[in-house]
Design an enzyme around this catalytic site. Structure first.
Site, PDB file in Angstrom:
ATOM      1  N   LEU A 106      72.547  81.756  70.620  1.00  0.00           N
ATOM      2  CA  LEU A 106      71.685  80.810  71.335  1.00  0.00           C
ATOM      3  C   LEU A 106      70.832  80.053  70.319  1.00  0.00           C
ATOM      4  CD1 LEU A 106      70.875  83.330  74.134  1.00  0.00           C
ATOM      5  CD2 LEU A 106      71.977  81.115  74.510  1.00  0.00           C
ATOM      6  N   CYS A 110      70.124  73.565  66.141  1.00  0.00           N
ATOM      7  CA  CYS A 110      68.883  73.642  65.356  1.00  0.00           C
ATOM      8  C   CYS A 110      68.953  74.706  64.256  1.00  0.00           C
ATOM      9  CB  CYS A 110      67.689  73.864  66.288  1.00  0.00           C
ATOM     10  SG  CYS A 110      66.215  74.387  65.416  1.00  0.00           S
ATOM     11  N   CYS A 115      67.812  71.365  62.428  1.00  0.00           N
ATOM     12  CA  CYS A 115      66.393  71.410  62.033  1.00  0.00           C
ATOM     13  C   CYS A 115      66.092  72.488  60.997  1.00  0.00           C
ATOM     14  CB  CYS A 115      65.484  71.659  63.235  1.00  0.00           C
ATOM     15  SG  CYS A 115      66.120  71.175  64.810  1.00  0.00           S
ATOM     16  N   HIS A 165      69.737  83.204  64.074  1.00  0.00           N
ATOM     17  CA  HIS A 165      70.610  83.226  65.263  1.00  0.00           C
ATOM     18  C   HIS A 165      70.414  84.531  66.025  1.00  0.00           C
ATOM     19  CE1 HIS A 165      72.464  79.755  63.745  1.00  0.00           C
ATOM     20  NE2 HIS A 165      73.518  80.258  63.172  1.00  0.00           N
ATOM     21  N   PHE A 530      37.558  72.924  55.237  1.00  0.00           N
ATOM     22  CA  PHE A 530      37.645  72.087  54.058  1.00  0.00           C
ATOM     23  C   PHE A 530      38.515  72.752  52.984  1.00  0.00           C
ATOM     24  CE2 PHE A 530      35.741  70.083  50.287  1.00  0.00           C
ATOM     25  CZ  PHE A 530      35.875  68.764  50.673  1.00  0.00           C
TER      26      PHE A 530
HETATM   27  C1  COM Z   1      65.002  76.983  67.677  1.00  0.00           C
HETATM   28  C2  COM Z   1      66.017  77.189  68.734  1.00  0.00           C
HETATM   29  S1  COM Z   1      65.707  77.006  66.086  1.00  0.00           S
HETATM   30  S2  COM Z   1      65.260  77.520  70.195  1.00  0.00           S
HETATM   31  O1  COM Z   1      64.555  76.326  70.638  1.00  0.00           O
HETATM   32  O2  COM Z   1      64.264  78.604  70.013  1.00  0.00           O
HETATM   33  O3  COM Z   1      66.232  77.924  71.156  1.00  0.00           O
END
Ligand code: COM
Length: 552
Positions: A106, A110, A115, A165, A530
């Site tokens: 899942l 990304c 990403c 993953h 700061f």
């Molecule tokens: C982020 C994947 S790398 S998810 O948005 O957490 O499923």
């Protein structure tokens, strides 16, 4: 088929398979009969990803009729950010969901190709830039380009990506209680039915979230070896590029181009539209744009705007690119590495049976509840077009879930904080100075370095990540601007190039878009930690005492 839900049934065989793959990272091994650990998930995912032709079949985490015999409220086609967050929200509201994804994990592209590697590459770009700039000073050795290998960094990512993953799978199963089928493509039969490995699953609603892929321009030779996009870079790169030509001027082009250049791979960007003036980006302040591009050029990147790429040269392997320059002349440039950064489009073939309405650029049309032209089908994330950002995917998923669970909830993503990397973090929200001046008669700005200063000798902004630049070559230490309506004293926009300010923009965007807004006086009341990277609080305080606001 792997059933990861029932520890009694078939679990011993699964554990035996995982055991044979070696020791999980940190020795993270589970007990007999217990769910898979993160480390075990990682070994399993890596094994499946490395052997795509292996006949493992689907990974099933599906409730039995004894556990839950309700109809599914939604099947999420695609378990990327939008699908996973939407499914989690729907589940948390007491609904029943199923995610189906062709990958064995899942989280979608990304953590696999997009990403997460981009952030690794951008961090490397930043580190390399500093090491190159500081070489021979303090403890920095002479910069050794032979050690800054694009291939080496890609391989580092690939070696490590199974653990993120695994976290997604583990969290989704153990903490979020989601039902899913992974490693098995879905076939969409109709607006309520999805088929997976010959078995049909029905739901009140479908939520489509299968993302987008790079849209390659239709030019001769583009299909050759040596031509990459952000995804194939990860999967297929098997040599060290010596130079790079980027076709396109998207965020991806800027980010990857900055990374390639920072490793020492001479990079040329060929773009039709002026950089940062593409249709998918809005609220780009002209001064911010100038600083960003100047700093890329300062690092040695060659940028040709207004050009038309004509052909990727080569005989099966790219050897160069031919393009028409802005002066109409045809030019050839040699390279062994072409990178396509022309933006992304969805592949909607999977949804042919639904006959969904699409726009003229090929994105799915959906309303602000994510509902498509088919009333029981919602579409989320990159399927809908820009912004192709994480927050939009996840919030679209949440919006779809809320509506499916009976709440009327609208999500308008026309305004948002935005960012990209070069060797810097570039972050902005709200109006540019020019946009503000069009709408308000009395606009002032707080800016560093100020317009009337020499940036080569003006050592601000400086904070986390830019101190060494500030003390060695001030112009490299960043740039920012806060745009304010002097009459209402409301902040209209914020723009920043540097390091460490991204988080602040998430909150500034929210504050300035509230009906009551956020004023320079509100900002002056905050307590800065700061040296805060964006400097906005203290500079607001320096000016807030004035009844008639003026620039700083
Ligand atoms: C982020 C994947 S790398 S998810 O948005 O957490 O499923």
């Amino acid at each position: 088929m792997i059933d990861v839900r029932n520890p009694e049934d078939g679990f011993a065989a699964l554990r035996a398979r995982i055991d044979a793959l070696g020791e999980p990272v940190g020795g993270d091994r589970g007990e007999a009969g217990e769910p898979l650990t993160v480390g075990e998930w990682a070994l399993l995912i890596e094994d499946i990803v490395e052997k795509p032709d292996d006949a493992t079949g689907g990974i099933y985490n599906v409730a039995t009729p004894e556990e839950d015999d309700r109809e599914y409220d939604a099947i999420f086609v695609g378990g990327g950010a939008g699908g996973r967050f939407g499914a989690a929200y729907l589940r948390a509201r007491g609904g029943r969901q199923l995610i189906v994804d062709a990958w064995p994990f899942l989280g979608g592209s990304c953590p696999h190709q997009a990403c997460v590697p981009h952030h690794l590459f951008s961090e490397c770009a930043r580190e390399l830039d500093l090491a190159r700039h500081m070489q021979g000073r303090l403890w920095y050795p002479e910069f050794d380009e032979s050690k800054a290998s694009i291939l080496g960094i890609v391989e580092l990512f690939k070696k490590g990506r199974s653990l993120p993953h695994a976290v997604m799978n583990w969290q989704s199963k153990q903490q979020l209680d989601l039902e899913f089928i992974l490693n098995a493509p879905a076939t969409v039969i109709d607006e309520h039915t999805v088929e997976v490995e010959g078995r049909q699953f029905r739901a009140r609603n479908l939520v489509l979230g299968t993302g987008a892929r790079t849209a390659y321009p239709d030019i001769s030779g583009i299909e050759q070896n040596g031509v990459f996009d952000f995804a194939s870079l990860i999967e297929d790169l098997d040599y060290e590029p010596t130079s790079c030509v980027i076709i396109g001027g998207s965020k991806v082009a800027l980010e990857y181009g900055s990374f390639f250049q920072a490793t020492g791979c001479q990079t040329t960007i060929l773009t039709r539209s002026p950089l940062l003036r593409t249709a998918s980006l809005h609220h780009i302040d002209e001064d911010m744009r100038t600083y960003v591009i100047d700093m890329m050029v300062d690092r040695g990147i060659v940028i040709h705007e207004g050009v038309e790429p004509l052909e990727v040269l080569g005989d099966g392997r790219a050897t160069g690119v031919r393009y028409r320059g802005s002066d109409g002349e045809t030019v050839e440039i040699e390279t062994d590495f072409v990178f396509v950064g022309t933006g992304e489009r969805p592949n909607l073939k999977l949804y042919d049976a639904l006959g969904l309405e699409t726009d003229d650029r090929g994105f799915v049309v959906a309303d602000s509840t994510m509902k498509t032209s088919s009333p029981s089908v919602r579409a989320i994330g990159d399927l809908l077009g820009s912004p192709m950002e994480m927050f939009k995917a996840r919030k679209c998923g949440m919006a779809a879930a809320r509506n499916i669970m009976g709440e009327h909830y609208e999500y308008d993503y026309s305004e948002y904080p935005d960012f990209f990397h070069t060797t810097y973090e570039v972050t902005w929200c709200g109006l540019t100075e020019a946009e503000a001046r069009e709408r308000y008669p009395n606009v002032i700005k707080l800016q560093m370095p100020p317009d009337d200063s020499d940036p080569e000798s003006f050592p601000l902004p400086a904070a986390e990540g830019s101190m060494l630049y500030a003390f060695t070559r001030p112009i490299l230490s960043g740039w920012f601007k806060l745009v304010i309506d002097a009459d209402s004293r409301r902040i209209l926009g914020a723009h920043h190039v540097g390091f460490g300010a991204k988080d602040a923009f998430q909150y500034i965007d929210y504050l300035i878009r509230r009906p009551e807004g956020w004023t320079i006086d509100d900002m002056a009341e905050l307590s800065e930690l700061f040296l805060n990277p964006e400097h906005f609080i203290q500079l607001s305080r320096l000016r807030a005492g004035k009844q008639q606001l003026v620039n700083l």
